[in-house]
Design a protein around this motif. Structure first.
Motif, PDB file in Angstrom:
ATOM      1  N   PHE A  49      41.506  -4.551 -12.790  1.00  0.00           N
ATOM      2  CA  PHE A  49      40.052  -4.398 -12.824  1.00  0.00           C
ATOM      3  C   PHE A  49      39.427  -4.934 -11.532  1.00  0.00           C
ATOM      4  O   PHE A  49      38.515  -4.323 -10.976  1.00  0.00           O
ATOM      5  N   LYS A  50      39.927  -6.062 -11.065  1.00  0.00           N
ATOM      6  CA  LYS A  50      39.404  -6.626  -9.811  1.00  0.00           C
ATOM      7  C   LYS A  50      39.625  -5.663  -8.645  1.00  0.00           C
ATOM      8  O   LYS A  50      38.748  -5.487  -7.802  1.00  0.00           O
ATOM      9  N   GLU A  51      40.812  -5.034  -8.635  1.00  0.00           N
ATOM     10  CA  GLU A  51      41.099  -4.054  -7.585  1.00  0.00           C
ATOM     11  C   GLU A  51      40.147  -2.865  -7.690  1.00  0.00           C
ATOM     12  O   GLU A  51      39.620  -2.379  -6.682  1.00  0.00           O
ATOM     13  N   PHE A  52      39.910  -2.385  -8.944  1.00  0.00           N
ATOM     14  CA  PHE A  52      38.977  -1.283  -9.162  1.00  0.00           C
ATOM     15  C   PHE A  52      37.587  -1.644  -8.616  1.00  0.00           C
ATOM     16  O   PHE A  52      36.959  -0.841  -7.921  1.00  0.00           O
ATOM     17  N   LEU A  53      37.122  -2.838  -8.922  1.00  0.00           N
ATOM     18  CA  LEU A  53      35.787  -3.252  -8.461  1.00  0.00           C
ATOM     19  C   LEU A  53      35.695  -3.265  -6.940  1.00  0.00           C
ATOM     20  O   LEU A  53      34.698  -2.816  -6.373  1.00  0.00           O
ATOM     21  N   GLU A  54      36.714  -3.792  -6.298  1.00  0.00           N
ATOM     22  CA  GLU A  54      36.698  -3.830  -4.832  1.00  0.00           C
ATOM     23  C   GLU A  54      36.668  -2.422  -4.247  1.00  0.00           C
ATOM     24  O   GLU A  54      35.900  -2.142  -3.320  1.00  0.00           O
ATOM     25  N   LEU A  55      37.483  -1.532  -4.804  1.00  0.00           N
ATOM     26  CA  LEU A  55      37.500  -0.150  -4.321  1.00  0.00           C
ATOM     27  C   LEU A  55      36.179   0.554  -4.609  1.00  0.00           C
ATOM     28  O   LEU A  55      35.664   1.310  -3.786  1.00  0.00           O
TER      29      LEU A  55
END
Length: 120
Positions: free
Chosen positions: A88-94
């Motif tokens: 989820f953190k990766e999704f938010l950054e992207l």
């Protein structure tokens, strides 16, 4: 649909205040705003969202009531493990870098479909 007065009573209950003056102080709004909402019989949607956030409650709770529920506060990100996952953190950054509302709409639709199916 509940009336303005019913919604206002629940907001006061959640804010643990009894008067309109105390509520205005709690919400950090001018008293005249509250009077205008009362005259119009409605709290502006943007303000209702801000109030819900300040009370750590959902907008749905404020609109539909049931402030006696044991599951009153909404989950904050710190309390929701799904929002803390690395994926989820990766999704938010992207998303911050490349995302837009058009991209989110199909995801939201898919999640609503999953929600509907899970309730059947």
């Amino acid at each position: 649909m509940r009336t303005y007065d019913e919604i206002l009573q629940d907001i006061k209950k959640l804010a643990k205040v009894s008067s309109n003056k105390e509520l205005c102080e709690f919400l950090d709004i001018p008293y005249k705003n509250l009077n205008m909402w009362q005259y119009r019989g409605v709290i502006p949607a943007k303000k209702l969202i801000e109030i819900a956030d300040k009370l750590n409650a959902s907008v749905d709770l404020l609109i539909n009531g049931d402030t006696n529920s044991t599951n009153l506060p909404k989950q904050t990100p710190a309390h929701n493990p799904k929002l803390q996952s690395e994926v989820f953190k990766e999704f938010l950054e992207l998303f911050k870098e490349y995302g837009n509302d058009k991209l989110l709409l199909p995801i939201i639709d898919k999640l609503k479909e999953i929600e509907r199916i899970s309730k059947e």
